[in-house]
Design a protein around this motif. Structure first.
Motif: not given
Length: 85
Positions: A15-25, A27-37
């Motif tokens: 899941d962390n790798h998937a989020y890193a891909h999304i952020a890279h593709t 930008g970090g704004e795409a992760l707002l409200g994510s369940h990374l924490p």
């Protein structure tokens, strides 16, 4: 329980790798409200459980909590029904 911990930590890593891909593709704004924490907290619980002495009275409750959290991956082919709480 060791197999469940390995399974949970591997899912968190995926899941962390998937989020890193999304952020890279996108930008970090795409992760707002994510369940990374939440992923970090689940990983912390798994590490804490692994480091606890078997006689620690908290192990029973923490094992139950980890089984409940693992249910979010119940559709994953590696999930085992015996892990259900």
């Amino acid at each position: 329980m060791d197999d469940l911990l390995v399974f949970l930590r591997a899912r968190n890593e995926e899941d962390n790798h998937a989020y890193a891909h999304i952020a890279h593709t996108f930008g970090g704004e795409a992760l707002l409200g994510s369940h990374l924490p939440m992923l970090d907290l689940i990983d912390m619980l798994a590490r804490d459980f692994k480091g606890m002495a078997p006689t620690d009275p908290r192990t029973v409750g923490l094992a139950y909590a980890l089984r409940v959290l693992a249910q979010s991956y119940a559709e994953h082919p590696g999930y085992r029904q015996e892990w259900r709480p």
